[in-house]
Design a protein around this motif. Sequence first.
Motif, short mmCIF file in Angstrom:
data_model
loop_
_atom_site.label_atom_id
_atom_site.label_comp_id
_atom_site.label_asym_id
_atom_site.label_seq_id
_atom_site.Cartn_x
_atom_site.Cartn_y
_atom_site.Cartn_z
N LEU A 250 31.29 50.05 35.15
CA LEU A 250 31.97 50.51 36.37
C LEU A 250 32.03 49.39 37.40
O LEU A 250 32.70 48.40 37.16
CB LEU A 250 31.35 51.80 36.88
CG LEU A 250 31.41 52.97 35.87
CD1 LEU A 250 30.61 54.17 36.38
CD2 LEU A 250 32.85 53.38 35.57
N ILE A 251 31.35 49.48 38.54
CA ILE A 251 31.41 48.41 39.55
C ILE A 251 30.28 47.41 39.31
O ILE A 251 29.12 47.77 39.25
CB ILE A 251 31.29 48.97 40.98
CG1 ILE A 251 32.42 49.95 41.28
CG2 ILE A 251 31.32 47.81 41.99
CD1 ILE A 251 32.31 50.60 42.66
N HIS A 252 30.66 46.15 39.19
CA HIS A 252 29.72 45.04 39.02
C HIS A 252 30.43 43.79 39.53
O HIS A 252 31.50 43.89 40.14
CB HIS A 252 29.29 44.90 37.55
CG HIS A 252 30.45 44.74 36.63
ND1 HIS A 252 30.96 43.51 36.29
CD2 HIS A 252 31.23 45.66 36.02
CE1 HIS A 252 32.00 43.68 35.48
NE2 HIS A 252 32.19 44.98 35.31
N GLY A 253 29.88 42.62 39.32
CA GLY A 253 30.41 41.39 39.88
C GLY A 253 31.88 41.12 39.59
O GLY A 253 32.65 40.79 40.49
N GLN A 254 32.30 41.26 38.32
CA GLN A 254 33.71 41.00 37.98
C GLN A 254 34.64 41.95 38.71
O GLN A 254 35.71 41.56 39.16
CB GLN A 254 33.95 41.14 36.47
CG GLN A 254 33.46 39.99 35.66
CD GLN A 254 33.66 40.22 34.17
OE1 GLN A 254 34.03 41.31 33.73
NE2 GLN A 254 33.39 39.19 33.39
N VAL A 255 34.25 43.20 38.82
CA VAL A 255 35.07 44.18 39.53
C VAL A 255 35.02 43.93 41.02
O VAL A 255 36.04 43.86 41.71
CB VAL A 255 34.59 45.63 39.22
CG1 VAL A 255 35.25 46.63 40.14
CG2 VAL A 255 34.89 45.98 37.76
N GLY A 256 33.81 43.77 41.54
CA GLY A 256 33.61 43.67 42.97
C GLY A 256 34.16 42.42 43.61
O GLY A 256 34.50 42.42 44.79
N LEU A 257 34.25 41.35 42.87
CA LEU A 257 34.72 40.10 43.45
C LEU A 257 36.01 39.61 42.80
O LEU A 257 37.06 39.55 43.44
CB LEU A 257 33.63 39.02 43.35
CG LEU A 257 32.33 39.34 44.09
CD1 LEU A 257 31.27 38.32 43.77
CD2 LEU A 257 32.58 39.40 45.58
N THR A 258 35.94 39.28 41.53
CA THR A 258 37.06 38.64 40.86
C THR A 258 38.32 39.50 40.86
O THR A 258 39.39 39.07 41.30
CB THR A 258 36.67 38.30 39.41
OG1 THR A 258 35.44 37.57 39.43
CG2 THR A 258 37.74 37.48 38.73
N TRP A 259 38.22 40.74 40.38
CA TRP A 259 39.41 41.58 40.27
C TRP A 259 39.91 42.04 41.63
O TRP A 259 41.12 42.11 41.86
CB TRP A 259 39.14 42.77 39.35
CG TRP A 259 39.24 42.35 37.91
CD1 TRP A 259 38.21 42.07 37.06
CD2 TRP A 259 40.44 42.13 37.17
NE1 TRP A 259 38.69 41.70 35.84
CE2 TRP A 259 40.06 41.73 35.87
CE3 TRP A 259 41.80 42.25 37.47
CZ2 TRP A 259 40.99 41.44 34.88
CZ3 TRP A 259 42.72 41.95 36.48
CH2 TRP A 259 42.32 41.55 35.20
N ILE A 260 39.03 42.38 42.54
CA ILE A 260 39.44 42.80 43.89
C ILE A 260 40.29 41.71 44.53
O ILE A 260 41.36 41.97 45.09
CB ILE A 260 38.22 43.13 44.77
CG1 ILE A 260 37.56 44.42 44.30
CG2 ILE A 260 38.59 43.21 46.24
CD1 ILE A 260 38.40 45.67 44.48
N ASN A 261 39.81 40.47 44.47
CA ASN A 261 40.57 39.36 45.06
C ASN A 261 41.90 39.15 44.34
O ASN A 261 42.91 38.84 44.97
CB ASN A 261 39.74 38.07 45.03
CG ASN A 261 38.57 38.12 45.99
OD1 ASN A 261 38.59 38.84 46.97
ND2 ASN A 261 37.53 37.38 45.67
N HIS A 262 41.91 39.31 43.03
CA HIS A 262 43.12 39.08 42.24
C HIS A 262 44.21 40.11 42.53
O HIS A 262 45.38 39.76 42.66
CB HIS A 262 42.78 39.08 40.75
CG HIS A 262 43.95 38.86 39.86
ND1 HIS A 262 44.59 37.63 39.75
CD2 HIS A 262 44.62 39.71 39.04
CE1 HIS A 262 45.59 37.75 38.90
NE2 HIS A 262 45.63 38.99 38.45
N ILE A 263 43.84 41.38 42.63
CA ILE A 263 44.87 42.42 42.80
C ILE A 263 45.07 42.84 44.26
O ILE A 263 46.05 43.50 44.57
CB ILE A 263 44.60 43.66 41.92
CG1 ILE A 263 43.30 44.37 42.32
CG2 ILE A 263 44.58 43.27 40.44
CD1 ILE A 263 43.06 45.68 41.58
N GLY A 264 44.14 42.48 45.14
CA GLY A 264 44.31 42.81 46.56
C GLY A 264 43.99 44.25 46.92
O GLY A 264 44.53 44.79 47.89
N ALA A 265 43.09 44.88 46.19
CA ALA A 265 42.71 46.26 46.47
C ALA A 265 41.79 46.34 47.69
O ALA A 265 41.04 45.41 47.97
CB ALA A 265 42.01 46.88 45.26
N ASN A 266 41.86 47.48 48.40
CA ASN A 266 40.92 47.71 49.50
C ASN A 266 40.08 48.97 49.26
O ASN A 266 39.32 49.39 50.12
CB ASN A 266 41.64 47.78 50.85
CG ASN A 266 42.67 48.87 50.93
OD1 ASN A 266 42.67 49.82 50.15
ND2 ASN A 266 43.59 48.74 51.87
#
Length: 157
Positions: free
Chosen positions: A13-29
């Motif tokens: 679920l939520i971990h480093g790849q989700v919390g940082l890498t993917w959030i920055n890549h897709i621009g989710a809030n």
Amino acid sequence: MSNILLTRIDNRLIHGQVGLTWINHIGANLILVADDEVAYDDIQQNLMDMAAPSTVDTRYFTIQETIDKIHKAADDQLIFLVTRTPENVLKMVEGGVPIKKVNISNMHFKEGKKQISSTVSIDEKDAEAFRKLHKLGVELEIRRVPDERKKDILEFI
């Protein structure tokens, strides 16, 4: 109409790849975790909140709550939807959640599953859910991080 930027299947679920890498890549809030167990587990929610950036909101819904509430999302909520299994995604799509693309990242190996990539193992139930999602027009890609080359899961099932 909800603004789901990406849906991800990830056992963690939520971990480093989700919390940082993917959030920055897709621009989710907003990270929306759709999981029947975590929706009722404050300890797991608190741990996952620590992995999410402070600039991003988190929500923890059951699969049914996600189906019932996703269309009430505000226009400015840019949603990264995370769940554990393809069956969860299928339930949400069949329930009217407008999922167009699924990123498949981590599905752990266990007895009865076949490893199809370094981080994805599936059984026939998973494969059937993926086939049904494909028939419903959902794009399905295996990819851990944004700069990794996409693999179409249909090549493996």
